[in-house]
Design a protein around this motif. Structure first.
Motif, PDB file in Angstrom:
ATOM      1  N   ALA A 168       0.838  -1.224   0.028  1.00 47.90           N
ATOM      2  CA  ALA A 168       0.065  -0.244  -0.008  1.00 47.90           C
ATOM      3  C   ALA A 168       0.795   1.405   0.061  1.00 47.90           C
ATOM      4  N   HIS A 169       0.114   2.239  -0.450  1.00 45.29           N
ATOM      5  CA  HIS A 169       1.125   3.470  -0.291  1.00 45.29           C
ATOM      6  C   HIS A 169       0.900   4.427   0.822  1.00 45.29           C
ATOM      7  N   ASP A 170      -0.497   3.838   1.617  1.00 47.88           N
ATOM      8  CA  ASP A 170      -0.864   4.709   2.628  1.00 47.88           C
ATOM      9  C   ASP A 170      -0.293   4.324   3.856  1.00 47.88           C
ATOM     10  N   LEU A 171       0.882   5.170   4.512  1.00 47.95           N
ATOM     11  CA  LEU A 171       1.449   4.518   5.518  1.00 47.95           C
ATOM     12  C   LEU A 171       0.548   4.305   6.984  1.00 47.95           C
ATOM     13  N   SER A 172      -0.604   5.004   7.141  1.00 47.88           N
ATOM     14  CA  SER A 172      -1.279   4.734   8.174  1.00 47.88           C
ATOM     15  C   SER A 172      -1.983   3.233   8.093  1.00 47.88           C
ATOM     16  N   VAL A 173      -2.435   2.974   6.890  1.00 46.88           N
ATOM     17  CA  VAL A 173      -3.033   1.776   6.690  1.00 46.88           C
ATOM     18  C   VAL A 173      -2.202   0.400   6.624  1.00 46.88           C
ATOM     19  N   VAL A 174      -0.783   0.846   6.404  1.00 44.20           N
ATOM     20  CA  VAL A 174       0.027  -0.310   6.534  1.00 44.20           C
ATOM     21  C   VAL A 174       0.543  -0.420   7.769  1.00 44.20           C
ATOM     22  N   ARG A 175       0.750   0.565   8.836  1.00 43.92           N
ATOM     23  CA  ARG A 175       1.063   0.517  10.033  1.00 43.92           C
ATOM     24  C   ARG A 175       0.098  -0.377  10.948  1.00 43.92           C
ATOM     25  N   HIS A 176      -1.222  -0.145  10.462  1.00 43.46           N
ATOM     26  CA  HIS A 176      -2.235  -0.716  11.215  1.00 43.46           C
ATOM     27  C   HIS A 176      -2.482  -2.084  11.308  1.00 43.46           C
ATOM     28  N   LEU A 177      -2.078  -2.632   9.861  1.00 46.15           N
ATOM     29  CA  LEU A 177      -2.043  -3.960   9.926  1.00 46.15           C
ATOM     30  C   LEU A 177      -0.967  -4.904   9.764  1.00 46.15           C
ATOM     31  N   SER A 178       0.253  -4.146   9.573  1.00 45.17           N
ATOM     32  CA  SER A 178       1.528  -4.967   9.599  1.00 45.17           C
ATOM     33  C   SER A 178       2.252  -5.142  10.790  1.00 45.17           C
ATOM     34  N   ASP A 179       3.016  -6.392  10.965  1.00 44.03           N
ATOM     35  CA  ASP A 179       3.942  -6.702  11.915  1.00 44.03           C
ATOM     36  C   ASP A 179       5.407  -6.243  11.662  1.00 44.03           C
ATOM     37  N   ARG A 180       5.741  -6.448  10.364  1.00 44.37           N
ATOM     38  CA  ARG A 180       6.933  -5.879   9.875  1.00 44.37           C
ATOM     39  C   ARG A 180       6.836  -4.840   8.584  1.00 44.37           C
ATOM     40  N   VAL A 181       7.780  -4.009   8.310  1.00 47.53           N
ATOM     41  CA  VAL A 181       7.064  -3.168   7.290  1.00 47.53           C
ATOM     42  C   VAL A 181       8.906  -3.236   6.408  1.00 47.53           C
ATOM     43  N   ALA A 182       8.598  -2.954   4.862  1.00 49.17           N
ATOM     44  CA  ALA A 182       9.562  -2.861   4.222  1.00 49.17           C
ATOM     45  C   ALA A 182       9.221  -1.417   3.308  1.00 49.17           C
ATOM     46  N   VAL A 183      10.261  -0.662   3.284  1.00 44.10           N
ATOM     47  CA  VAL A 183       9.920   0.553   2.477  1.00 44.10           C
ATOM     48  C   VAL A 183      10.814   0.432   1.235  1.00 44.10           C
ATOM     49  N   MET A 184      10.217   0.511   0.108  1.00 45.76           N
ATOM     50  CA  MET A 184      10.819   0.490  -1.236  1.00 45.76           C
ATOM     51  C   MET A 184      10.929   1.859  -1.874  1.00 45.76           C
ATOM     52  N   TYR A 185      11.947   2.158  -2.596  1.00 43.61           N
ATOM     53  CA  TYR A 185      12.153   3.468  -3.514  1.00 43.61           C
ATOM     54  C   TYR A 185      12.941   2.791  -4.612  1.00 43.61           C
ATOM     55  N   LEU A 186      12.441   3.112  -5.890  1.00 47.35           N
ATOM     56  CA  LEU A 186      12.958   2.737  -7.133  1.00 47.35           C
ATOM     57  C   LEU A 186      13.437   1.400  -7.135  1.00 47.35           C
ATOM     58  N   GLY A 187      12.525   0.349  -6.874  1.00 41.99           N
ATOM     59  CA  GLY A 187      12.828  -0.855  -7.151  1.00 41.99           C
ATOM     60  C   GLY A 187      13.671  -1.634  -5.927  1.00 41.99           C
ATOM     61  N   LYS A 188      14.152  -0.929  -4.905  1.00 42.12           N
ATOM     62  CA  LYS A 188      14.870  -1.478  -3.801  1.00 42.12           C
ATOM     63  C   LYS A 188      14.352  -1.107  -2.525  1.00 42.12           C
ATOM     64  N   VAL A 189      14.509  -2.007  -1.778  1.00 39.61           N
ATOM     65  CA  VAL A 189      14.030  -1.930  -0.426  1.00 39.61           C
ATOM     66  C   VAL A 189      15.087  -1.268   0.322  1.00 39.61           C
ATOM     67  N   VAL A 190      14.735   0.066   0.851  1.00 38.67           N
ATOM     68  CA  VAL A 190      15.751   1.165   1.478  1.00 38.67           C
ATOM     69  C   VAL A 190      15.636   0.889   3.079  1.00 38.67           C
ATOM     70  N   GLU A 191      14.653   0.081   3.489  1.00 38.34           N
ATOM     71  CA  GLU A 191      14.685   0.014   4.973  1.00 38.34           C
ATOM     72  C   GLU A 191      13.672  -1.022   5.305  1.00 38.34           C
ATOM     73  N   ILE A 192      14.089  -1.877   6.296  1.00 37.43           N
ATOM     74  CA  ILE A 192      13.013  -2.833   6.514  1.00 37.43           C
ATOM     75  C   ILE A 192      13.002  -3.117   8.032  1.00 37.43           C
TER      76      ILE A 192
END
Lengths: 338, 376
Positions: B259-283
């Protein structure tokens, strides 16, 4: 400039005022009552946010103001839209065109489909300058470059010759803003201007709109469903449900103590960025079909606060002080519980 | 958007594409290094159900009408690694064009990867053929973003939800199908008697429930949710998110939640990967990403989310990013975020920062990673 009023003079009453507007869509399936007595106003330099979910009538109100409703099926059945006190629903098409050009401008959610793909971005900005202000091609081109510069499109002199598809989403929305500003409107209606954009770009566009608005003392009507965006920019907020304004308040009061159960429920159903919640509060059921709006308060079938009278009596506007109104029988009670 | 139009030009070049593996991929592979451990969730005792390593998907950019030739590659997904544990939700966030939907399609085996592996219960899904692949398709399902275009308007709801049984008859013998479909509709909160209605008779939220019922039909282990609530109104969005949460605990599902909505993702996720231009920049865990973000992009992204509280207006620290996301055809050298980053220095243009634990403990891909709290 439109010349039916003195631009410098202090106008009587609000700059743009919608009063008791009724719009129906006459479709094959029946008459959809899309607007049922909508009233709001916006003054120079002020931001009014119109908040609502799909089908609440927020965009139709904007289209009625602009005179761009699809008729048929849409029919305005009552009310007035006043710009500097002049009822736009009573004037001829020529005057309407004048207001559309120099008085009230609109930008849409989807800039790609709002721009004409076969003309350059520059041409589309210049066209209005040439038609309305009789500018020469060269002057219009110079002005278009200035406008693109104003909305911070890099390399404007080159970009002005490009086509919409060569622009990114954020830049297209900037180009739309440039186009709407070309004739220096007094009111800008932004219909979900950032819904299609990413959050970092959304922040850029909202900053830009805010800055331009302050600089030009424009009235801004921001139509959106995003409670976050509204909280960041709105002076006043009108919440719409089933073609009515169910609550109207200044931003701080509305977020602190919602005066309508619908507003309260909307805020409760938002997931939060600052904490991981458990189960979200939801609003049960679905928004009503506009072909068949429930009697009494249209929100009553979904309302946690509803009593028997809600299904029968249409709640009037309850005045709550500070210009606040709410169409809920229990409005006073809702606002006082803190 | 460019991804989609380019994909249609893809045609039968997959094989040639594979042999075109450029030097970059090999170098990406060598990036693997010691991040292996940190990609795992800290939850002991939980088994990873899906292990993705160095996943790469490039789409060729082809020009010409008759004599097409490839002039470049859209690096939609460019070396993505993560683990998904049983019963866990991994959120994937990022802006449009960051490759999150392509990732979903590759994991669904709708698109062959350019390179990399994804192991489902230890078996590489890209090596599967025949019966094994059919079984995999039962185990990994997808829920798509747009409930209006992802349901066939000419099929009844019963046919839509029951179609998976046609393809996998072993799950439900013919006689029991109608009953199963009713059961599924009931599970997702729809009236089982509406079996014979068509999608247009339902609202957006109800259609998304139909899509979820279809995904559940084959009793999958993993559901990839590709922007499942972004087309829905706020009040309906909450209903569907609650449903996804309930189904997860009821059936022990694992979600990849894009998803692109960060609040929605936080609500449902245990872990989160942040992607930028085809790469995971933080997990990291939901807590690590939102409360202790290390990567400047994550910080900018979080700070740009409008806060639904007018009293903090103007007091909030917002990191404004300049410009747009660069084209994935020609991504910046070194760190891909450097063109919009306020911390960028020379090293950022020369060296690709690896996704590895830095300072805070969870992996981030920035030479100058530093914790900065941006969520109020």
């Amino acid at each position: 400039m439109a010349d039916s009023y003195e631009p410098g003079a202090v106008p009587d009453g609000p700059l743009l005022e919608v009063e008791d507007l009724y719009v129906e869509f006459r479709t094959r399936d029946g008459v959809a009552k899309v607007l049922n007595g909508v009233s709001y106003h916006v003054d120079a330099g002020e931001t009014l946010a119109v908040l609502g979910e799909s089908g609440s009538g927020k965009s139709v109100t904007a289209q009625a103001i602009m005179g761009i409703l699809d008729t048929p099926p849409a029919v305005v059945t009552g009310g007035e839209i006043r710009f500097h006190g002049e009822n736009l629903l009573a004037v001829g098409e020529e005057r309407r065109n004048e207001v559309r050009a120099e008085g009230v401008a609109i930008i849409f959610q989807d800039a790609l489909s709002a721009l004409n793909p076969v003309y350059t971005v520059g041409f589309q900005i210049e066209e209005q300058l040439r038609v309305r202000q009789g500018m020469s091609r060269r002057d219009a081109r110079d002005r278009a470059v200035e406008l693109l510069d104003l909305v911070r499109i890099p390399n404007a002199a080159r970009r002005v010759r490009q086509y919409p598809h060569e622009f990114s989403g954020g830049m297209r929305q900037r180009a739309m803003i440039a186009m709407s500003l070309a004739l220096d409107p007094e009111v800008l209606i932004a219909d979900e201007p950032t819904t299609a954009l990413d959050v970092t770009v959304q922040a850029q566009i909202m900053d830009l709109l805010k800055e331009i608005q302050v600089e030009r003392r424009m009235g801004l009507i921001l139509i959106t469903h995003d409670l976050g965006v509204v909280a960041e920019v709105a002076d006043r907020i009108a919440v719409m449900y089933a073609g009515r304004i169910v609550e109207h308040a200044d931003a701080v009061s509305l977020y602190r103590t919602p005066g309508h159960p619908y507003t309260a429920a909307l805020m409760d159903s938002l997931p939060r960025l600052d904490q991981k919640g458990s189960t979200l509060n939801t609003i049960k059921g679905l928004p009503p079909s506009l072909l068949n709006i429930p009697p009494g308060c249209p929100f009553h079938p979904r309302c946690p606060r509803a009593e028997d009278r809600c299904a029968v009596e249409v709640p009037p506007d309850h005045r709550l002080g500070l210009g606040r109104t709410s169409k809920c029988h229990f409005a006073e009670e809702l606002v006082s519980r803190v | 958007m460019s991804e989609r139009s380019l994909r249609s030009e893809k045609s039968g070049t997959e094989r040639s594409l594979r042999s075109e593996k450029s030097g970059t991929e090999r170098s990406l592979r060598s990036e693997k290094s010691g991040t292996e451990r940190s990609l795992r969730s800290e939850n002991p005792g939980t088994e990873p159900i899906l292990e993705v390593r160095d996943l790469v998907k490039h789409f060729p950019v082809r020009v010409g009408v008759l004599f097409k030739h490839t002039v470049g590659q859209v690096r939609a997904v460019d070396g993505v690694s993560f683990d998904l544990n049983k019963g866990e939700t991994l959120g994937v966030v990022g802006e449009s064009g960051c490759g999150k939907s392509t990732l979903a399609q590759v994991l669904m085996r709708l698109e062959p990867p350019t390179s990399g592996t994804a192991r489902f219960n230890g078996r590489d899904i890209f090596a599967m053929r025949g019966a094994e692949l059919r079984k995999l398709r039962r185990s990994i399902q997808i829920v798509l973003q747009d409930p209006y275009t992802s349901l066939n308007p000419r099929m009844t709801v019963g046919d839509i939800v029951g179609e998976p049984f046609e393809i996998h008859p072993e799950v439900a013998p013919k006689g029991s199908r109608a009953g199963k479909v009713r059961e599924l509709l009931d599970v997702v909160g729809l009236n089982p008697e509406h079996l014979n209605r068509y999608p247009h008779q339902f609202s957006g939220g109800q259609r998304q429930r139909i899509g979820i019922a279809r995904a559940l039909a084959l009793r999958p282990d993993v559901i990839i949710c590709d922007e499942p609530v972004s087309a829905l109104d706020v009040s309906i969005q909450a209903q569907v998110m609650n449903l996804l949460g309930d189904l997860q605990s009821e059936f022990g599902l694992s979600y990849v939640f894009i998803a692109h909505d960060l609040s929605v993702v936080r609500h449902l996720s245990d872990r989160v990967a942040v992607m930028y231009l085809g790469k995971v920049v933080e997990i990291g865990t939901e807590e690590e990403i939102y409360n202790h973000p290390m990567h400047p992009y994550t910080q900018a992204l979080l700070s740009a989310v409008p806060v639904a509280d007018p009293t903090v207006r103007g007091q909030r620290q917002v990191i404004r990013l300049e410009g747009d996301v660069p084209s994935p055809v020609d991504p910046p050298s070194g760190c891909r975020f450097r063109t919009r980053c306020w911390k960028a220095q020379e090293i950022c243009a020369q060296e690709v920062p690896e996704l590895e634990p830095r300072g805070g403990g969870h992996p981030s891909a920035c030479h100058f990673a530093e914790e900065r709290s941006v969520v109020p």
